[in-house]
Design an enzyme around this catalytic site. Structure first.
Site, short mmCIF file in Angstrom:
data_model
loop_
_atom_site.label_atom_id
_atom_site.label_comp_id
_atom_site.label_asym_id
_atom_site.label_seq_id
_atom_site.Cartn_x
_atom_site.Cartn_y
_atom_site.Cartn_z
NE ARG A 278 -5.68 -4.74 23.44
CZ ARG A 278 -6.53 -4.67 22.40
NH1 ARG A 278 -6.07 -4.39 21.19
NH2 ARG A 278 -7.81 -4.87 22.59
CG HIS B 23 -10.55 -9.11 24.55
ND1 HIS B 23 -10.51 -7.97 25.32
CD2 HIS B 23 -10.62 -8.68 23.26
CE1 HIS B 23 -10.55 -6.91 24.53
NE2 HIS B 23 -10.62 -7.31 23.28
CD GLN C 106 -14.78 -7.89 21.72
OE1 GLN C 106 -13.92 -7.08 21.50
NE2 GLN C 106 -15.98 -7.81 21.17
CG ASP D 28 -10.59 -13.15 17.18
OD1 ASP D 28 -10.38 -12.16 16.44
OD2 ASP D 28 -9.97 -13.35 18.25
CB CYS E 140 -13.73 -9.45 18.93
SG CYS E 140 -12.39 -10.30 18.08
NE ARG F 3 -14.73 -4.01 24.14
CZ ARG F 3 -13.48 -4.10 23.68
NH1 ARG F 3 -13.26 -4.49 22.44
NH2 ARG F 3 -12.43 -3.84 24.46
N1 CP Z 1 -11.99 -5.93 19.65
C1 CP Z 1 -10.98 -5.20 20.10
O1 CP Z 1 -10.52 -5.35 21.24
O2 CP Z 1 -10.52 -4.30 19.20
P1 CP Z 1 -9.15 -3.48 19.31
O3 CP Z 1 -8.03 -4.48 19.17
O4 CP Z 1 -9.19 -2.51 18.17
O5 CP Z 1 -9.11 -2.80 20.63
N1 NVA Z 2 -7.62 -12.62 19.20
C1 NVA Z 2 -7.35 -11.27 18.76
C2 NVA Z 2 -8.35 -10.33 19.31
C3 NVA Z 2 -8.20 -8.89 18.91
C4 NVA Z 2 -9.22 -7.99 19.55
C5 NVA Z 2 -5.94 -10.88 19.17
O1 NVA Z 2 -5.54 -11.21 20.30
O2 NVA Z 2 -5.25 -10.27 18.37
#
Ligand code: CP
Ligand code: NVA
Length: 313
Positions: A110, A137, A140, A232, A272, A300
């Site tokens: 990430r 993502h 997701q 989101d 999400c 997930r």
């Molecule tokens: N939706 C998602 O990716 O959640 P986290 O940021 O908690 O991993």
């Molecule tokens: N758009 C959000 C998604 C989190 C899972 C972010 O990038 O923070």
């Protein structure tokens, strides 16, 4: 090793989601459904295999599901906390990749910048999986469409309305929707539209599946008659200093009971997560019987187990 060269090898990455063509998404969903219904069958499928989890940003769902997923397949995961130091800061991304490939069989990362993932993938001989970047993502979106298929039985012709920020989640929904044949309508405030290159890619993929991709302004227009309504956060991780300004601008894009009333009768609500209740979504919508946010979170696990089996198996 360059990216082009790597494509010739048997190892595949999941960097954008485009790596999974429509037939491969279908296979992935079948495997995920089997993993979900018969988990014991896969108890030792990845025995002796290890995964590195590099996280430059916080996570609940992605971290837990990859860790638990790997353990439930007989393997193990090592968490590398990069929330304090960016990847490449202590040593080069090249050297991180060259070390990790000697110990583990895959990298889940990430990152703030998609380019960090691409560098990891270019230098590592093991699969690299995008666990969220500034642009995508993919895990997701795959889990989300798997969840919608479970709910509706078929994705072809289903309409998903995404309301809010044209961000990473929105991009991956556009790309995955186009590939699975679901219509995706996006409504954002001016200046927060999804990236035009991503939209062009989605339109290209949609030509084959006949999915309809629409980028709109009015939330009601996006939601009208839709079977799935998705939102989101208005400020993603790393955009915290813009949160107050965005809150004002995005207020008309809140998914509340009045907006949901424009959707189809059997419409479901998706997010999400994490959600900012009372900002992008009301408690009433989040906690309604047609909210499938925790099904998405559960899936997930199953979909990512299928991804791990596909890439590391
Ligand atoms: N939706 C998602 O990716 O959640 P986290 O940021 O908690 O991993
Ligand atoms: N758009 C959000 C998604 C989190 C899972 C972010 O990038 O923070």
């Amino acid at each position: 090793m360059g990216t082009a060269l790597k494509k010739l090898a048997t190892v595949a990455d999941l960097l954008t989601g485009a790596e999974f063509s429509a037939p491969r998404v279908r296979e992935l969903f079948q495997l995920a459904a089997d993993v979900k219904s018969r988990p014991k069958r896969y108890r030792t499928a990845l025995a002796g295999r290890y995964l590195a989890l590099i996280f430059e940003k916080p996570s609940l769902r992605t971290r837990v599901t990859f860790d638990v997923g790997m353990q439930s397949l007989g393997g193990g995961a090592v968490f590398l906390d990069h929330t304090g130091t960016r990847l490449g800061q202590r040593e080069s991304i090249h050297d991180v990749a060259k070390n990790l490939e000697r110990w583990v069989h895959g990298i889940v990362a990430r990152v703030f910048e998609q380019s960090a993932l691409e560098q990891l993938a270019a230098h590592a001989s093991i699969p690299v999986i995008n666990a969220l970047s500034d642009v995508y993502h993919p895990c997701q979106a795959l889990a989300d469409f798997f969840t919608l298929e479970e709910r509706f039985g078929n994705l072809t012709g289903l309409t998903l309305a995404y309301v809010g920020d044209g961000n990473n989640v929105c991009h991956s929904l556009l790309l995955a929707g186009a590939r699975v044949g679901a219509n995706v309508r996006v409504a954002t405030p001016a200046g927060y539209e999804p990236n035009s290159t991503v939209v062009a890619e989605a339109l290209q993929a949609a030509r084959e599946t006949r999915a309809k991709i629409e980028i709109l302004r009015a939330p009601e227009q996006a939601v009208a008659g839709a079977q799935a309504v998705y939102t989101d956060v208005w400020a993603s991780m790393g955009q915290e200093d813009e949160a107050a300004a965005r809150a004002k601008l995005f207020a008309p894009y809140q998914v509340n009971e009045a907006l949901m009333a424009h959707a189809a009768k059997d419409a479901v609500f998706l997010h999400c997560l994490p959600a900012h209740r009372s900002s992008e979504v009301t408690d009433g919508v989040m906690d309604a019987p047609n909210s499938i946010v925790y099904d998405q979170a559960e899936n997930r696990l199953h979909v990512q187990k299928a991804i791990l089996l596909t890439l590391l198996g």
